[in-house]
Write a protein that holds these residues in place. Sequence first.
Motif, PDB file in Angstrom:
ATOM      1  N   CYS A 110       0.822  -1.210   0.000  1.00 40.04           N
ATOM      2  CA  CYS A 110       0.000   0.000   0.000  1.00 40.04           C
ATOM      3  C   CYS A 110       0.859   1.263   0.000  1.00 40.04           C
ATOM      4  O   CYS A 110       0.493   2.271  -0.605  1.00 40.04           O
TER       5      CYS A 110
ATOM      6  N   ARG B 146      -9.264   0.911  -2.345  1.00 45.94           N
ATOM      7  CA  ARG B 146      -9.121   2.144  -3.124  1.00 45.94           C
ATOM      8  C   ARG B 146      -7.782   2.199  -3.842  1.00 45.94           C
ATOM      9  O   ARG B 146      -7.700   2.616  -5.000  1.00 45.94           O
ATOM     10  N   TYR B 147      -6.705   1.783  -3.149  1.00 40.68           N
ATOM     11  CA  TYR B 147      -5.368   1.856  -3.742  1.00 40.68           C
ATOM     12  C   TYR B 147      -4.930   0.537  -4.374  1.00 40.68           C
ATOM     13  O   TYR B 147      -3.779   0.395  -4.775  1.00 40.68           O
TER      14      TYR B 147
ATOM     15  N   ARG C 150       1.852   2.151  -3.483  1.00 38.24           N
ATOM     16  CA  ARG C 150       0.670   2.563  -4.239  1.00 38.24           C
ATOM     17  C   ARG C 150       0.197   3.955  -3.839  1.00 38.24           C
ATOM     18  O   ARG C 150      -0.422   4.660  -4.630  1.00 38.24           O
ATOM     19  N   MET C 151       0.516   4.363  -2.604  1.00 36.13           N
ATOM     20  CA  MET C 151       0.114   5.676  -2.115  1.00 36.13           C
ATOM     21  C   MET C 151       1.208   6.720  -2.320  1.00 36.13           C
ATOM     22  O   MET C 151       1.100   7.848  -1.846  1.00 36.13           O
TER      23      MET C 151
ATOM     24  N   CYS D 245      -4.319  -2.475  -3.175  1.00 34.14           N
ATOM     25  CA  CYS D 245      -3.151  -3.081  -2.527  1.00 34.14           C
ATOM     26  C   CYS D 245      -3.564  -4.087  -1.460  1.00 34.14           C
ATOM     27  O   CYS D 245      -2.827  -4.334  -0.505  1.00 34.14           O
TER      28      CYS D 245
END
Length: 201
Positions: A137, A194-195, A140-141, A197
């Motif tokens: 994550c 949402r991401y 991805r963020m 991951c």
Amino acid sequence: MDKKWLPLTITLGVAGVAVVAASFWPDDVEKPPLPQSLCHGALSRATAELIDDGQGGGEVSAGAWENKGGPTDSAVFKECHVLRAGQDGAKRRGVYKLVVEETRSAPGTKKDSVPLGSGFTGWALPDRAEVTLPTGCAARMGSAAPHITASLEVPSQDEERLYRRGEKPPVDPDTATRDNVTVMREVATRLAERYDCADTD
């Protein structure tokens, strides 16, 4: 979109951080349906309403601050204050705060806390909770840190603060802890979705 549901929103930009301050609606214009998610989609409205400060009141809303992270260990990606309207539906008060941030520290725990359950790395107390998002994550963020955590603060359940004031907690501690577990499990699940991951193991 129906133009009668377009709010007049005040947005302030400070050092790259967007702050949604307020929305105003004319008395003679129909208000839109309440949003079904809060805190940039991290919480459903139903789950956001679980945490209670014992003062009653009306609808729940949120004020959120957001940026894209930074080079430090404590760069805040999102900070969200969940508010509840007063009994008269006017003045709003803060009920709890949710912060999502990057960290280089491995997930830990707190004394007397309870785990969040299978599939989640984190813990909960009556006044605080934390969950570490799944591996992957952070990248991805947009973070170079190895971990992303979401932390919850519920001032109305703070034992030290209540002791100093000679007050009892507004919500039974066991109930408050269970509600915090539910909130953090949903935060982790929705942010991972949402991401894109989420753990697939």
